[in-house]
Enzyme design. Structure first.
Site, PDB file in Angstrom:
ATOM      1  N   LYS A 606       1.175  -1.073   0.024  1.00 11.65           N
ATOM      2  CA  LYS A 606       0.131   0.032  -0.031  1.00 11.65           C
ATOM      3  C   LYS A 606       1.222   1.395  -0.033  1.00 11.65           C
ATOM      4  CE  LYS A 606      -3.963  -1.827   2.680  1.00 11.65           C
ATOM      5  NZ  LYS A 606      -4.972  -1.879   3.618  1.00 11.65           N
ATOM      6  N   ILE A 611      -2.715   0.510  -3.644  1.00 11.79           N
ATOM      7  CA  ILE A 611      -2.144  -0.416  -3.104  1.00 11.79           C
ATOM      8  C   ILE A 611      -2.155  -1.478  -4.720  1.00 11.79           C
ATOM      9  CG2 ILE A 611      -4.102  -2.690  -2.744  1.00 11.79           C
ATOM     10  CD1 ILE A 611      -5.710  -0.924  -1.071  1.00 11.79           C
ATOM     11  N   ASP A 722      13.246   9.345  -7.635  1.00 12.19           N
ATOM     12  CA  ASP A 722      12.465   9.106  -6.470  1.00 12.19           C
ATOM     13  C   ASP A 722      13.534   7.403  -6.101  1.00 12.19           C
ATOM     14  OD1 ASP A 722      11.154   8.467  -4.365  1.00 12.19           O
ATOM     15  OD2 ASP A 722       9.587   8.112  -5.196  1.00 12.19           O
TER      16      ASP A 722
END
Length: 928
Positions: A606, A611, A722
């Site tokens: 999650k 999800i 990221d």
């Protein structure tokens, strides 16, 4: 005198006849040789005079393509006729040559490429990427990279492989970076005992092959080598100079009885190179050019030795790959061939550095006669079941289907499946064809019995064609749906078909055919119309009862629906986007996602995006389905970039995107499932055991390789933005795979940075990027440095100790107060090399320098990590399903090589010849 003169003429004529016949016989190729001049237009072929081998046109071996010649200004420099012509393939993503072979027979296959600026576009020197791929059968063989390449020079590629059937195919793959082309193709049968490490699952691609000693010709090939292998002359590559010495003999050099693994020609083994007796070691380093990516290469070196010194010398030496011992205290046999190799053990030695070191009890320095290096090509993809493949190819021929995509194997690889086919990919079984859709394909003539004879075919759609005649009387094997609607079929419907229909085993559709003119059976009616008519009739008769029942039922269901979990039964099909993304990956519907995830039953992760669910595709492959939260869809800016990025990048250390769902109510990405979760979970104790030091370094190297691919191999370069441990996924073998490309940005190399709003994750964010919004590849390097510190310490990037502290600062404080051991993860239990730990900490701190200019590139990071992992496991493979691309050495007649001689005083002399560019740099070292 007249009789004498006549006799002389008779003898002269007889000798000429014998000579002509001898030449003709010699022009006949050895059994199994296939010599193809690609693009040669004359159907009669010709004899290559230096080889005395006949070459023929490629028209009988390939479909499609265009014939060309190199420009006239390059013709004079062409070393053979095959260079002068070529065939290009501007159409289709895959175009294949099919060469006849014997099943399970071992072959050497060689392809050559000479651009010659045939298209007058100067593509090899215009600064753009000129790259296309090669498949051997259904598996990736190698890339052909002609970027910044002299158009007059030839690149050759060789592979040693086993024919999977009665043919072997070579396919050119269009990567979208230049039109694929080929100049020649040659097939050479080998003895079954040769190259014993080659089998049905392992082929090898040529990296380098050298012969030593003073050799006059640069390339030695057929007829000296009866298998027509290319042996390059080391002495011409690197002009000999002191202390190098050439050895030769006229004595016969024989193979050791029972040893015929390589059959090195006698002429090659009669020459060797050694050193002056004052020197103790020699080394060979063969490096790839900047055009090629050697980082994932797995190499197998083969050394060929024979002692040809006339006396009875004492020559003993050790053989190393880089710093790893391969063979200890080896002594060549006198006038016998010793071929030394490590079975099927492929090495990770990207720069192919090998050394021969004299032992203490040896009176002579090392010597060497010949040397081969090959790179591993895994034959992991299975060909289509032979019965299915043969039948669909017969169907293709019968109906003259000239579809561009119908080239090569029908089902494999999956990315190149033939248009209109659906295949079943059961584990460890050859793919089977289960669906054929040739609707509206212009088919004419009779209905082919071959369709009904395909044992795995379940769904056949031949509607909207011009098929005539009757349906053949044949029992379908596994057919469940047969759609022949809107053709010109007549005649009776066979009992074998009707029995299947009446038993409910076959859905037959014949509406729109003459056979249905007087037939009202269900298979001759429009089922949709009939269904609608029946529904209207039922409503008209019992409308009051049905309406009341439906209203009551709907009210009850509505109440139950909102009482339970809302939204689960909503018809999402109505929200499907009509226009798909223009990318070559599968698009899933929401209904398909529900099916493969078992109604979104198993949650494996999650986050703020939504999800992640576990799923299983139709073929049994496990996948992870990342579903964005409905509330974030409208403002989601990460979905499209991630899909577009992942559809273009392919690397063993980048997650594979299987497909996507583009729905106004549901956006989802479908990835390969990584069963070991992510690196953050394991480092935080979420796994059943803690990673040891070597495993951590392997994962760090995996992640670094993925990032380097994004930075250096993608055009334009891609910045992930990221990078963090949560985005490094691990397959079942703990191979690291970078995921989550939602924040990725691409920019052209012409710009050193791009301006963008700062994005990323707290603790991993580059301070310079955060302050200036200037994005560069060094932004990822900073984040990787944090990841490296987490791998070392087991700590998160920001934590309380007892106050909030950033991980780099915590490491600096610990080292300033104590020793490097204070920062190591306690779960390592001090099981690590202290110097290795210190070096990795130093690398991590270099990566997190505040100024981007002070940080290393990812290429430098990889180079330093590899120092501490000298013996990477050769069987450490990614289970992610990502195609593993392997790049081997491009070969040409080089115009520059370098030799360096050094002694114990470290004073050296270097020798260079004129440099005009080449693919390889060869260095030779010797030392006292």
């Amino acid at each position: 005198m007249a009789i004498s003169f006549t006799t002389k003429l008779t003898w002269i004529f007889a000798l000429l006849l014998i000579l002509v016949r001898t030449i003709q016989v010699r022009a006949q190729p050895p059994p199994g040789f296939i010599n193809i001049d690609c693009g040669w237009k004359n159907s009669s072929g010709y004899v290559d005079q230096p080889l005395v081998l006949p070459y023929s046109s490629d028209g009988d071996y390939v479909e499609g393509g265009m014939n060309h010649e190199m420009l006239p200004e390059f013709m004079a420099d062409a070393s053979n006729e095959q260079q002068k012509t070529l065939r290009s393939f501007p159409d289709g993503s895959r175009n294949c040559y099919t060469l006849p072979s014997n099943i399970s027979k071992k072959y050497l296959l060689r392809a050559t490429f000479t651009y010659g600026n045939y298209d007058r576009l100067n593509k090899t020197l215009d600064g753009s990427l000129f790259l296309f791929g090669l498949h051997i059968g259904v598996n990736f063989w190698e890339a052909v990279n002609l970027s910044n390449w002299d158009p007059s020079l030839t690149v050759w590629k060789e592979v040693i492989t086993i024919a999977p059937s009665n043919f072997v195919s070579v396919c050119l793959i269009n990567f979208g970076s230049g039109i694929p082309f080929i100049s020649s193709l040659e097939l050479r049968p080998l003895e079954d005992t040769m190259y014993p490490f080659v089998n049905t699952s392992v082929s090898v691609s040529y990296f380098k092959r050298y012969r030593f000693g003073n050799v006059a010709e640069y390339i030695t090939r057929y007829p000296t080598d009866s298998y027509d292998r290319f042996w390059e002359s080391w002495s011409l590559a690197v002009p000999y100079s002191y202390p190098w010495i050439s050895l030769n003999t006229t004595n016969k050099v024989e193979s050791i009885p029972g040893s015929d693994d390589f059959n090195v020609p006698l002429a090659i083994m009669q020459n060797a190179s050694t050193l002056d007796t004052n020197y103790s070691f020699m080394a060979v380093a063969v490096a790839t050019s900047p055009n090629l990516d050697a980082k994932s290469l797995q190499l197998l070196p083969i050394f060929h030795f024979a002692e040809i010194n006339g006396s009875n010398p004492n020559r003993r030496f050790d053989i190393y790959s880089a710093e790893d011992m391969l063979f200890r205290d080896f002594s060549p046999s006198r006038f016998q061939v010793d071929s030394m190799y490590k079975g099927g053990e492929f090495l990770r030695n990207a720069y192919a550095y090998f050394s021969l070191n004299k032992t203490a009890n040896s009176s002579l320095p090392p010597s060497i006669n010949a040397f081969e290096v090959y790179s591993l090509v895994r034959m992991q993809n299975l060909t289509t079941d032979s019965d299915d493949a043969n039948k669909i190819k017969e169907i293709k021929t019968q109906y003259n289907l000239g579809r561009l995509s119908w080239k090569g194997d029908p089902c494999s690889p999956r990315n190149y499946i033939w248009e209109g086919l659906t295949c079943d990919y059961k584990s460890l079984q050859n793919p089977r064809i289960v669906t054929i859709n040739l609707s509206s394909s212009g088919l004419g003539g009779g209905f082919a019995r071959l369709f009904l004879n395909m044992t795995s075919l379940e769904n056949l759609d031949l509607s909207h064609n011009n098929l005539t005649g009757a349906i053949p009387d044949y029992q379908p094997k596994s057919l469940k749906v047969l759609d022949l609607s809107n053709n010109k079929l007549d005649g009776p419907i066979p009992d074998s078909i009707l029995q299947q229909v009446q038993a409910g085993l076959l859905d037959l559709r014949l509406v729109g055919n003459p056979v249905c003119s007087n037939n009202k059976d269900v298979y001759c009616s429009d089922k949709t119309t009939k269904k609608n008519t029946t529904s209207v009739l039922l409503i008209a008769v019992i409308v009051p009862v049905v309406l009341i029942s439906l209203l009551v039922g709907m009210f009850i269901l509505w109440k139950l629906y909102w009482k339970g979990k809302s939204g689960d039964n909503e018809d999402y099909a109505m929200y499907e986007e009509e226009t798909p993304l223009h990318i070559d990956i599968r698009r899933f519907t929401y209904a398909e996602l529900k099916l493969i995830t078992n109604n979104f039953k198993s949650i494996v992760g999650k986050g703020g995006f939504g999800i992640v669910y576990h799923g299983t595709l139709e073929n049994g492959d496990e996948v992870a389905v990342k579903v964005l939260m409905e509330t974030s869809i409208d403002e989601s800016t990460d979905f499209l970039p991630e899909v577009q990025t992942l559809s273009k990048v392919h690397h063993k250390n980048l997650v594979t995107l299987q497909g996507y769902c583009q729905n106004k109510k549901c956006l989802a990405l479908v990835y390969d499932f990584m069963p070991r979760g992510n690196l953050q979970q394991i480092l935080r104790g979420g796994d059943i055991y803690s990673l040891d030091w070597e495993q951590r370094l392997h994962i760090a190297l995996d992640a670094a390789q993925g990032l380097e691919y994004l930075h250096e191999s993608c055009t334009p370069s891609i910045v992930h933005r990221d990078v963090k441990t949560a985005n490094i996924l691990l397959d079942k073998n703990l191979v690291g795979v970078i995921s989550d490309f939602g924040l990725s940005r691409a920019f052209n190399d012409a710009y050193t940075h791009i301006s963008t709003v700062a994005a990323g994750t707290l603790g991993y964010l580059d301070p310079e990027y955060h302050a200036t919004f200037q994005l560069t590849v060094k932004t990822d390097v900073y984040s990787f440095g944090i990841v490296l510190l987490e791998i070392i310490t087991g700590q998160p990037p920001v934590f309380n100790d007892p106050q909030t502290v950033h991980l780099p600062n915590w490491v600096r404080q610990k080292i300033a107060k104590g020793s490097i051991h204070d920062v190591a993860d306690k779960r390592l239990l001090d099981q690590y090399d202290a110097s290795s730990l210190e070096s990795v900490i130093d690398l991590a701190m270099n990566c997190v320098e505040n100024a981007a200019i002070d940080r290393p590139s990812m290429t430098e990071v990889i180079s330093r990590l590899r120092v501490w992992l000298p013996a990477l496991s050769s069987d450490k493979q990614s289970a992610s399903g990502t195609p593993r691309r392997k790049y081997s050495m491009d070969s040409e007649i080089p115009k520059q090589f370098q030799m360096m001689i050094s002694g114990v005083s470290n004073e050296g002399t270097s020798f260079q010849s004129g440099y005009t560019g080449g693919l390889t740099e060869i260095s030779m070292f010797s030392g006292r």
